[in-house]
Design a protein around this motif. Structure first.
Motif, PDB file in Angstrom:
ATOM      1  N   VAL A  66       0.869  -1.174   0.000  1.00 23.62           N
ATOM      2  CA  VAL A  66       0.000   0.000   0.000  1.00 23.62           C
ATOM      3  C   VAL A  66       0.903   1.220   0.000  1.00 23.62           C
ATOM      4  O   VAL A  66       1.832   1.323   0.802  1.00 23.62           O
ATOM      5  N   ARG A  67       0.629   2.137  -0.923  1.00 23.72           N
ATOM      6  CA  ARG A  67       1.445   3.351  -1.064  1.00 23.72           C
ATOM      7  C   ARG A  67       0.574   4.589  -0.942  1.00 23.72           C
ATOM      8  O   ARG A  67      -0.572   4.605  -1.384  1.00 23.72           O
ATOM      9  N   ASN A  68       1.172   5.640  -0.380  1.00 23.81           N
ATOM     10  CA  ASN A  68       0.478   6.928  -0.342  1.00 23.81           C
ATOM     11  C   ASN A  68       0.684   7.644  -1.676  1.00 23.81           C
ATOM     12  O   ASN A  68       1.344   7.128  -2.579  1.00 23.81           O
ATOM     13  N   SER A  69       0.144   8.851  -1.794  1.00 31.24           N
ATOM     14  CA  SER A  69       0.214   9.564  -3.078  1.00 31.24           C
ATOM     15  C   SER A  69       1.642   9.960  -3.454  1.00 31.24           C
ATOM     16  O   SER A  69       1.927  10.202  -4.621  1.00 31.24           O
ATOM     17  N   ALA A  70       2.559   9.977  -2.486  1.00 29.02           N
ATOM     18  CA  ALA A  70       3.968  10.276  -2.772  1.00 29.02           C
ATOM     19  C   ALA A  70       4.733   9.018  -3.161  1.00 29.02           C
ATOM     20  O   ALA A  70       5.928   9.072  -3.464  1.00 29.02           O
ATOM     21  N   GLY A  71       4.068   7.851  -3.140  1.00 33.58           N
ATOM     22  CA  GLY A  71       4.708   6.602  -3.504  1.00 33.58           C
ATOM     23  C   GLY A  71       5.377   5.875  -2.356  1.00 33.58           C
ATOM     24  O   GLY A  71       5.984   4.825  -2.552  1.00 33.58           O
ATOM     25  N   GLU A  72       5.256   6.419  -1.145  1.00 36.88           N
ATOM     26  CA  GLU A  72       5.874   5.783   0.023  1.00 36.88           C
ATOM     27  C   GLU A  72       5.027   4.598   0.473  1.00 36.88           C
ATOM     28  O   GLU A  72       3.800   4.677   0.514  1.00 36.88           O
ATOM     29  N   VAL A  73       5.703   3.512   0.841  1.00 35.65           N
ATOM     30  CA  VAL A  73       5.008   2.315   1.318  1.00 35.65           C
ATOM     31  C   VAL A  73       4.500   2.569   2.736  1.00 35.65           C
ATOM     32  O   VAL A  73       5.260   2.972   3.611  1.00 35.65           O
ATOM     33  N   VAL A  74       3.200   2.342   2.937  1.00 30.48           N
ATOM     34  CA  VAL A  74       2.582   2.535   4.249  1.00 30.48           C
ATOM     35  C   VAL A  74       2.060   1.225   4.836  1.00 30.48           C
ATOM     36  O   VAL A  74       1.500   1.209   5.921  1.00 30.48           O
ATOM     37  N   SER A  75       2.279   0.128   4.101  1.00 30.22           N
ATOM     38  CA  SER A  75       1.931  -1.180   4.651  1.00 30.22           C
ATOM     39  C   SER A  75       3.096  -1.663   5.501  1.00 30.22           C
ATOM     40  O   SER A  75       4.229  -1.256   5.303  1.00 30.22           O
ATOM     41  N   GLN A  76       2.777  -2.520   6.465  1.00 34.79           N
ATOM     42  CA  GLN A  76       3.789  -3.012   7.400  1.00 34.79           C
ATOM     43  C   GLN A  76       3.891  -4.522   7.329  1.00 34.79           C
ATOM     44  O   GLN A  76       2.919  -5.196   7.030  1.00 34.79           O
ATOM     45  N   GLU A  77       5.060  -5.016   7.690  1.00 37.56           N
ATOM     46  CA  GLU A  77       5.269  -6.449   7.824  1.00 37.56           C
ATOM     47  C   GLU A  77       4.960  -7.187   6.528  1.00 37.56           C
ATOM     48  O   GLU A  77       4.875  -6.606   5.467  1.00 37.56           O
ATOM     49  N   LYS A  78       4.766  -8.475   6.677  1.00 40.48           N
ATOM     50  CA  LYS A  78       4.473  -9.327   5.523  1.00 40.48           C
ATOM     51  C   LYS A  78       2.971  -9.555   5.410  1.00 40.48           C
ATOM     52  O   LYS A  78       2.222  -9.395   6.374  1.00 40.48           O
ATOM     53  N   VAL A  79       2.575  -9.983   4.244  1.00 38.79           N
ATOM     54  CA  VAL A  79       1.181 -10.356   4.009  1.00 38.79           C
ATOM     55  C   VAL A  79       0.873 -11.590   4.848  1.00 38.79           C
ATOM     56  O   VAL A  79       1.708 -12.479   4.990  1.00 38.79           O
ATOM     57  N   ARG A  80      -0.320 -11.645   5.402  1.00 39.02           N
ATOM     58  CA  ARG A  80      -0.725 -12.818   6.166  1.00 39.02           C
ATOM     59  C   ARG A  80      -1.993 -13.430   5.569  1.00 39.02           C
ATOM     60  O   ARG A  80      -2.784 -12.735   4.946  1.00 39.02           O
ATOM     61  N   ARG A  81      -2.159 -14.710   5.778  1.00 42.15           N
ATOM     62  CA  ARG A  81      -3.305 -15.445   5.260  1.00 42.15           C
ATOM     63  C   ARG A  81      -4.412 -15.450   6.320  1.00 42.15           C
ATOM     64  O   ARG A  81      -4.169 -15.807   7.464  1.00 42.15           O
ATOM     65  N   ILE A  82      -5.612 -15.067   5.905  1.00 44.20           N
ATOM     66  CA  ILE A  82      -6.784 -15.169   6.768  1.00 44.20           C
ATOM     67  C   ILE A  82      -7.482 -16.501   6.488  1.00 44.20           C
ATOM     68  O   ILE A  82      -7.926 -17.193   7.382  1.00 44.20           O
ATOM     69  N   SER A  83      -7.592 -16.840   5.212  1.00 43.94           N
ATOM     70  CA  SER A  83      -8.100 -18.143   4.763  1.00 43.94           C
ATOM     71  C   SER A  83      -7.435 -18.426   3.417  1.00 43.94           C
ATOM     72  O   SER A  83      -6.623 -17.636   2.948  1.00 43.94           O
ATOM     73  N   SER A  84      -7.796 -19.518   2.775  1.00 48.07           N
ATOM     74  CA  SER A  84      -7.118 -19.898   1.535  1.00 48.07           C
ATOM     75  C   SER A  84      -7.270 -18.853   0.433  1.00 48.07           C
ATOM     76  O   SER A  84      -6.425 -18.758  -0.445  1.00 48.07           O
ATOM     77  N   ASP A  85      -8.343 -18.053   0.492  1.00 46.69           N
ATOM     78  CA  ASP A  85      -8.573 -17.049  -0.549  1.00 46.69           C
ATOM     79  C   ASP A  85      -8.565 -15.607  -0.038  1.00 46.69           C
ATOM     80  O   ASP A  85      -8.900 -14.692  -0.767  1.00 46.69           O
ATOM     81  N   ILE A  86      -8.178 -15.400   1.223  1.00 53.13           N
ATOM     82  CA  ILE A  86      -8.149 -14.046   1.790  1.00 53.13           C
ATOM     83  C   ILE A  86      -6.760 -13.745   2.347  1.00 53.13           C
ATOM     84  O   ILE A  86      -6.228 -14.498   3.161  1.00 53.13           O
ATOM     85  N   LEU A  87      -6.181 -12.614   1.881  1.00 51.11           N
ATOM     86  CA  LEU A  87      -4.896 -12.135   2.384  1.00 51.11           C
ATOM     87  C   LEU A  87      -5.091 -10.756   2.999  1.00 51.11           C
ATOM     88  O   LEU A  87      -5.990 -10.013   2.602  1.00 51.11           O
ATOM     89  N   ALA A  88      -4.225 -10.416   3.948  1.00 47.51           N
ATOM     90  CA  ALA A  88      -4.293  -9.106   4.593  1.00 47.51           C
ATOM     91  C   ALA A  88      -2.888  -8.607   4.894  1.00 47.51           C
ATOM     92  O   ALA A  88      -1.944  -9.390   5.010  1.00 47.51           O
ATOM     93  N   VAL A  89      -2.777  -7.287   5.004  1.00 45.87           N
ATOM     94  CA  VAL A  89      -1.519  -6.661   5.398  1.00 45.87           C
ATOM     95  C   VAL A  89      -1.860  -5.499   6.324  1.00 45.87           C
ATOM     96  O   VAL A  89      -2.840  -4.777   6.100  1.00 45.87           O
ATOM     97  N   ASP A  90      -1.075  -5.348   7.398  1.00 42.89           N
ATOM     98  CA  ASP A  90      -1.293  -4.249   8.342  1.00 42.89           C
ATOM     99  C   ASP A  90      -0.804  -2.936   7.757  1.00 42.89           C
ATOM    100  O   ASP A  90       0.106  -2.911   6.919  1.00 42.89           O
ATOM    101  N   LEU A  91      -1.400  -1.835   8.226  1.00 42.18           N
ATOM    102  CA  LEU A  91      -1.036  -0.500   7.762  1.00 42.18           C
ATOM    103  C   LEU A  91      -0.517   0.348   8.908  1.00 42.18           C
ATOM    104  O   LEU A  91      -0.920   0.168  10.062  1.00 42.18           O
ATOM    105  N   LYS A  92       0.358   1.288   8.582  1.00 42.58           N
ATOM    106  CA  LYS A  92       0.733   2.330   9.524  1.00 42.58           C
ATOM    107  C   LYS A  92      -0.479   3.247   9.681  1.00 42.58           C
ATOM    108  O   LYS A  92      -1.437   3.158   8.905  1.00 42.58           O
ATOM    109  N   THR A  93      -0.448   4.155  10.635  1.00 43.21           N
ATOM    110  CA  THR A  93      -1.518   5.144  10.740  1.00 43.21           C
ATOM    111  C   THR A  93      -1.444   6.046   9.510  1.00 43.21           C
ATOM    112  O   THR A  93      -0.379   6.581   9.187  1.00 43.21           O
ATOM    113  N   LEU A  94      -2.555   6.197   8.815  1.00 44.08           N
ATOM    114  CA  LEU A  94      -2.587   6.947   7.562  1.00 44.08           C
ATOM    115  C   LEU A  94      -3.048   8.382   7.785  1.00 44.08           C
ATOM    116  O   LEU A  94      -3.842   8.660   8.680  1.00 44.08           O
ATOM    117  N   TRP A  95      -2.564   9.262   6.932  1.00 47.89           N
ATOM    118  CA  TRP A  95      -2.987  10.654   6.903  1.00 47.89           C
ATOM    119  C   TRP A  95      -4.013  10.825   5.784  1.00 47.89           C
ATOM    120  O   TRP A  95      -4.055  10.020   4.857  1.00 47.89           O
TER     121      TRP A  95
END
Length: 126
Positions: A66-95
């Protein structure tokens, strides 16, 4: 009579070929739903981005950034699996601003798909 017989045999074969083509066209993992939704405006900073795909995906070969409008990555850590077809990634606090979700996955049937989704954070509404 032989032409009727060959037509009668050809129709089931044609039907099976068409079914195979339709199944092959759907044999790729694409987002079925996302949180936040693609194109949405949210009023609070989301804690994560979650994507449900149309089929199972391989976690080890999948990525969500996940990137902000300046192109900086705002996602944290690695992608995690919720189920076989669902993935999630944590975010920093967004502006407030626009964000792009870049995803790339390897589906369980070995097809790679990728794309971009967007959302906007606007605490006061639109």
């Amino acid at each position: 009579m032989s032409s009727r017989f060959s037509i009668a045999l050809s129709l089931p074969v044609l039907y099976l070929l068409l079914i195979g083509l339709v199944e092959a066209a759907w044999a790729h993992a694409y987002p079925a739903s996302t949180t936040p939704a693609d194109g949405s405006t949210v009023s609070e900073s989301p804690r994560e981005v979650r994507i449900q795909f149309t089929e199972g995906v391989e976690l080890e070969f999948s990525q969500i950034l996940v990137r902000n409008s300046a192109g900086e990555v705002v996602s944290q850590e690695k992608v995690r699996r919720i189920s076989s077809d669902i993935l999630a990634v944590d975010l920093k606090t967004l502006w407030p601003g626009s964000y792009t979700i870049e995803w790339r996955v390897l589906s369980v049937d070995t097809h790679i798909t990728e794309g971009r989704l967007r959302f906007t954070l606007s605490p006061g509404g639109k």
